[in-house]
Design a protein around this motif. Structure first.
Motif, short mmCIF file in Angstrom:
data_model
loop_
_atom_site.label_atom_id
_atom_site.label_comp_id
_atom_site.label_asym_id
_atom_site.label_seq_id
_atom_site.Cartn_x
_atom_site.Cartn_y
_atom_site.Cartn_z
N ASP A 89 -10.81 -35.12 -12.83
CA ASP A 89 -11.30 -36.44 -12.47
C ASP A 89 -10.41 -37.49 -13.11
N GLY A 90 -10.78 -38.75 -13.00
CA GLY A 90 -9.96 -39.82 -13.54
C GLY A 90 -10.06 -39.97 -15.04
N ALA B 146 -6.92 -37.17 -11.99
CA ALA B 146 -7.00 -37.76 -10.65
C ALA B 146 -6.29 -39.11 -10.66
N LEU B 147 -5.51 -39.39 -9.62
CA LEU B 147 -4.80 -40.66 -9.51
C LEU B 147 -5.81 -41.80 -9.39
N HIS B 148 -6.86 -41.58 -8.60
CA HIS B 148 -7.92 -42.57 -8.42
C HIS B 148 -9.09 -42.15 -9.30
N PRO B 149 -9.46 -42.97 -10.30
CA PRO B 149 -10.48 -42.58 -11.30
C PRO B 149 -11.82 -42.18 -10.69
N GLU B 150 -12.17 -42.71 -9.53
CA GLU B 150 -13.46 -42.39 -8.93
C GLU B 150 -13.50 -41.04 -8.22
N ARG B 151 -12.35 -40.44 -7.99
CA ARG B 151 -12.29 -39.16 -7.29
C ARG B 151 -12.51 -38.00 -8.27
N LEU C 221 -0.59 -36.12 -11.93
CA LEU C 221 -1.55 -36.99 -11.25
C LEU C 221 -1.71 -36.47 -9.83
N VAL D 15 -4.01 -36.17 -5.96
CA VAL D 15 -4.92 -36.74 -4.95
C VAL D 15 -5.41 -35.63 -4.06
#
Length: 144
Positions: A100-101, A118-123, A142, A144
């Motif tokens: 996760d982020g 995770a590149l996007h913290p919410e994923r 990082l 996705v």
């Protein structure tokens, strides 16, 4: 020296220029060899010695001016082989431990276990999911 003798001599010149091409890999020798081969064809058609030399020089110069830059451009491009971290960017990996982020997880990338975020913290990516590596920062991928 008749026209038959003349074209034979031009073919010998072409072969003579082809040998250094094979040994040194310099394409210029090949271009001169093509000029000599065309001069042999002109001699075989019965052209005068002057026309044979003019043909040899014209074809050789034309090859150098027109073909050589294209050949060198292609050689410089060549196949682009990515190595090291560059080769890992864009690769596909399998999540081994939750990614996760926030906290780092683990992925299996090219047969090796890497820490990942995770590149996007919410994923959030669960074990078994397939992810793509976007960037490598130090020893962390990082994804996705």
């Amino acid at each position: 020296m008749g026209s038959v003798d003349s074209w034979v001599w031009w073919l010998l010149v072409a072969v003579g220029l082809g040998l250094p091409l094979a040994v040194t890999s310099l394409p210029e020798f090949g271009m001169f060899a093509v000029g000599a081969a065309v001069a042999a064809a002109v001699a075989g058609l019965g052209a005068d010695v002057v026309w044979q030399f003019v043909t040899f020089i014209a074809i050789s110069v034309a090859m150098l001016v027109l073909v050589r830059p294209i050949a060198y451009r292609q050689l410089r491009k060549g196949p682009q082989v990515r190595m090291g971290i560059e080769a890992l960017q864009g690769a596909t990996a399998i999540v081994q431990e939750r990614v996760d982020g926030g906290a780092e997880g683990r992925i299996k990338l090219n047969g090796e276990i890497w820490s990942a975020r995770a590149l996007h913290p919410e994923r959030v990516y669960e074990p078994g999911q397939q992810v793509d590596v976007v960037e490598i920062q130090g020893a962390t991928a990082l994804v996705v």
